[in-house]
Design an enzyme around this catalytic site. Structure first.
Site, PDB file in Angstrom:
ATOM      1  N   ASP A   1       8.106  -6.675  19.730  1.00 30.36           N
ATOM      2  CA  ASP A   1       7.090  -6.117  21.051  1.00 30.36           C
ATOM      3  C   ASP A   1       6.559  -7.807  21.866  1.00 30.36           C
ATOM      4  O   ASP A   1       5.458  -7.685  21.853  1.00 30.36           O
ATOM      5  CB  ASP A   1       6.531  -5.767  20.305  1.00 30.36           C
TER       6      ASP A   1
ATOM      7  N   GLU B   1       6.589  -8.859  10.112  1.00 30.34           N
ATOM      8  CA  GLU B   1       7.045  -7.228   9.811  1.00 30.34           C
ATOM      9  C   GLU B   1       8.763  -7.052   8.536  1.00 30.34           C
ATOM     10  O   GLU B   1       8.567  -6.619   9.531  1.00 30.34           O
ATOM     11  CB  GLU B   1       6.442  -6.572  10.714  1.00 30.34           C
TER      12      GLU B   1
ATOM     13  N   TYR C   1      -3.099  -0.751  11.402  1.00 31.47           N
ATOM     14  CA  TYR C   1      -3.379  -0.101  12.824  1.00 31.47           C
ATOM     15  C   TYR C   1      -3.901   0.911  12.478  1.00 31.47           C
ATOM     16  O   TYR C   1      -3.674   1.652  13.321  1.00 31.47           O
ATOM     17  CB  TYR C   1      -2.160  -0.406  13.698  1.00 31.47           C
TER      18      TYR C   1
ATOM     19  N   GLU D   1      -3.393  -9.175  11.465  1.00 35.29           N
ATOM     20  CA  GLU D   1      -3.010  -8.428  12.876  1.00 35.29           C
ATOM     21  C   GLU D   1      -3.626  -6.904  12.875  1.00 35.29           C
ATOM     22  O   GLU D   1      -3.839  -6.604  11.746  1.00 35.29           O
ATOM     23  CB  GLU D   1      -1.536  -7.664  12.995  1.00 35.29           C
TER      24      GLU D   1
HETATM   25  C1  LIG Z   1       2.186  -1.686  13.978  1.00 33.73           C
HETATM   26  C2  LIG Z   1       3.270  -2.311  14.215  1.00 33.73           C
HETATM   27  C3  LIG Z   1       2.246  -3.877  15.484  1.00 33.73           C
HETATM   28  C4  LIG Z   1       3.131  -4.857  15.906  1.00 33.73           C
HETATM   29  N1  LIG Z   1       2.907  -6.019  15.839  1.00 33.73           N
HETATM   30  C5  LIG Z   1       3.867  -6.847  16.029  1.00 33.73           C
HETATM   31  C6  LIG Z   1       3.402  -6.897  17.618  1.00 33.73           C
HETATM   32  O1  LIG Z   1       4.388  -8.008  18.047  1.00 33.73           O
HETATM   33  C7  LIG Z   1       3.039  -6.276  18.425  1.00 33.73           C
HETATM   34  O2  LIG Z   1       2.777  -6.408  19.443  1.00 33.73           O
HETATM   35  C8  LIG Z   1       2.449  -5.120  17.428  1.00 33.73           C
HETATM   36  C9  LIG Z   1       2.169  -4.017  18.879  1.00 33.73           C
HETATM   37  O3  LIG Z   1       2.907  -3.168  18.502  1.00 33.73           O
HETATM   38  O4  LIG Z   1       1.072  -4.460  18.458  1.00 33.73           O
END
Ligand SMILES: CCC[C@@H]1NC[C@@H](O)[C@H](O)[C@H]1C(=O)O
Length: 599
Positions: free
Chosen positions: A166, A414, A470, A508
């Site tokens: 992302d 991840e 999240y 995160e």
């Molecule tokens: C549920 C995984 C969330 C994800 N985690 C990696 C980041 O690089 C993304 O920005 C973040 C998002 O989607 O906000």
């Protein structure tokens, strides 16, 4: 793996000229440049700033989204006084893979868009003349490369990337290019490790040099007073009553290494180091034997205009924001940052979890990214991917091992660890990386929603856990956030009731937030909701003493690919992309400035 990754310096024995500025630039969609002599000159080039990503300068979408080969070229005068020296070109980062040419001669190639590499051009340059430096770069994404993704060809013949991650695939010479002249017999690496107590610190050093000269090493304090000295390729520097490097209270010594033959200094390399230790003990993260609680963020090297390029102005602002908000740490998500980031963090006493660009090793979290419909580690690309992965882990650790700011190494972001096929991959990764860091700092990787205490097959590997969670955003969102909190507590109860005896850091969590959107009562995307989500997480963190850090996602808004879940990028920033505070910044500042360092 690079032989040496010392940061360039100019001194009585070495010369470093930055080649930043405008370079000739040209796309090469047919990949015809090499056979058609583009290494000696580009027809109808445009002028492109370096360091910079090329993408956001353009006004047409084909150019911004360009995927494939592209060329940079610059005519550089190389002085006669370089005679007798080793002449090198050092690239801070070329994203994602590069081939270097001098005066039309291919010198070397490099894979990996976030770490430096050096080309020895001594035999190819003409001293006292202008020389032609050319670099062919390719920015395609592949499942067997870092960061992971696909490159597809559209029906109109244009290529585009499909990242399994992302952040936008900003590409180009994103960091500075250096022209170096160093002694033929030179220092090409050194390492330090420490033992500290209140009244003494011992620096164990090791030097790597291409020379049979004697090695002299000294350590000076911030006033320039030499406090210890030693000779030999490896040895100890013992400092009485040292000033230790502390979190948010940094003190830097200067280590000076010299090659000496017949009483003549042949080469010298000096660097700033901090005397401190990092340990994991039970649920605690310890700096100089004292527990610390991490307050900070996941970040990106990302800014308007220059994209992923390192910008010292932005970094200075970001570090001031970290200090303002009461942070003491960040993760270099999702790739190693420019060396100047670590130097500034060394100076400011900020801790870094240094992350290799092993990202996208699973079905993308946000389904709008597409991604995989199978377990990533069942793929037939894994063997080739692993070679690149461990190579970049080795270079990241080789490059950053002497920074006091580096707290830990994150070897992946991840990954899909929910299938047995991940286990042999991570077994090899943790075995092969076990002895790379002389300071034996903790190694870890982030675990996201699908990789919980129950479902992950790889919980035995990390020295401490980085959880990306999240609830309140990607599930149990809005008015359902109370169920999100209940689910988070249920998972943490499992961790608490287990025999796992390692710290957890939340690396995160967050909510996309449109700056200026207000709603009472709250609604998702409003500034009020971002605070409510943070309040929920903080209520939970305060109830579990094995949680030893909170790093919401992200410090600032950042660019991603376009998609139906992104409003001109990811808006989970606590600050906007132009580094101005959302309401949550004031909420976090109040919380973090009230928490003691060892909370
Ligand atoms: C549920 C995984 C969330 C994800 N985690 C990696 C980041 O690089 C993304 O920005 C973040 C998002 O989607 O906000």
């Amino acid at each position: 793996m690079e032989k040496g990754l010392l940061y360039p310096v100019t001194n009585a024995y070495r010369e470093d000229q930055k080649l930043d500025g405008l370079w000739d630039f040209k796309f090469d969609p047919a990949s015809e440049g090499e056979q058609n002599g583009w290494a000696k000159g580009l027809a109808d080039p445009i002028e492109m700033p370096v360091p910079a990503s090329f993408n956001d300068f353009f006004t047409d979408k084909d150019a911004r989204e360009y995927t494939g080969d592209f060329w940079y070229l610059k005519k550089v005068f190389i002085p006669q006084h370089f005679a007798g020296k080793k002449v090198e070109l050092r690239f801070g980062a070329a994203t994602h893979r590069a081939v270097v040419y001098v005066n039309g001669q291919k010198i070397r190639s490099h894979e990996g868009g976030f770490l430096p590499f050096t080309a020895d051009v001594t035999a190819a340059v003409n001293l006292g003349e202008e020389n032609i430096i050319a670099v062919k770069i390719n920015n395609e994404l592949h499942r067997d490369a870092l960061p992971a993704g696909d490159t597809v060809t559209l029906k109109n013949g244009k290529r585009m990337v499909k990242p399994f991650f992302d952040f936008y695939n900003y590409s180009g010479l994103n960091r500075s290019v250096h022209l170096l002249a160093i002694p033929q017999g030179n220092i090409y690496d050194y390492s330090t490790s420490y033992e500290v107590s209140d009244d003494q610190a011992t620096v164990h050093y090791q030097v790597a040099a291409d020379s049979d000269a004697d090695i002299k090493v000294s350590l000076a304090d911030e006033d320039g007073v030499v406090v210890a000295a030693a000779t030999g390729q490896k040895g100890e520097l013992v400092v009485k009553n040292p000033t230790l490097w502390q979190v948010r209270d940094a003190y830097l010594y200067t280590i000076r290494i010299q090659l000496v033959k017949n009483d003549k200094v042949l080469d010298e390399y000096a660097d700033k180091i901090g005397l401190r230790t990092i340990e994991i003990k039970g649920h605690q993260i310890l700096v100089n034997h004292k527990p610390i609680y991490l307050k900070g963020f996941g970040r990106h090297e990302d800014s308007i205009y220059a994209g992923r390029a390192f910008d010292l102005n932005v970094e200075r602002r970001d570090v001031n924001l970290l200090k303002w908000i009461g942070a003491n740490s960040f993760r270099s998500s999702h790739y190693p940052y420019d060396e100047q980031v670590y130097k500034l963090a060394d100076r400011e006493g900020i801790l870094i979890t240094d992350e290799v660009p092993a990202v996208g090793f699973k079905m993308a979290a946000a389904s709008f990214l597409g991604g995989l419909d199978q377990s990533f580690f069942d793929g037939d690309w894994i063997d080739e991917l692993y070679k690149k992965h461990i190579d970049q882990v080795k270079d990241m650790i080789k490059r950053d091992k002497n920074h006091p700011s580096v707290l830990a190494w994150s070897l992946c972001n991840e990954p899909d660890t929910s299938t047995e096929s991940a286990v042999p991959y991570f077994t090899k990764l943790f075995n092969d990386s076990a002895d790379l860091d002389p300071q034996k700092r903790p190694r870890t990787f982030t675990l996201n929603e699908d990789d919980t205490f129950e479902t992950s097959k790889c919980l035995k590997f990390p020295d401490f856990y980085l959880l990306n969670r999240y609830p309140g955003w990607y599930h149990k969102w809005g008015y359902e956030i109370s169920d999100g909190e209940a689910g988070l507590r249920a998972e943490l109860d499992e961790w608490q009731n287990s025999d796992i005896d390692k710290p957890i850091v939340f690396s995160e969590y967050g909510a996309d937030t449109e700056p200026g959107l207000h709603k009472l009562p709250s609604i998702m995307w409003s500034e009020e909701y971002q605070i409510e989500l943070l309040e929920m997480f903080n209520r939970v963190f305060d109830d579990y003493d094995f949680i030893r850090g909170e790093q919401p996602w992200n410090l600032a808004d950042f660019q991603t690919v376009e998609g139906n879940m992104r409003v001109n990028g990811n808006k989970k920033g606590i600050f906007t992309r132009d580094r101005q505070p959302k309401a949550a910044a004031f909420y976090l500042r109040k919380r973090w400035n009230s928490l003691p360092l060892d909370y």
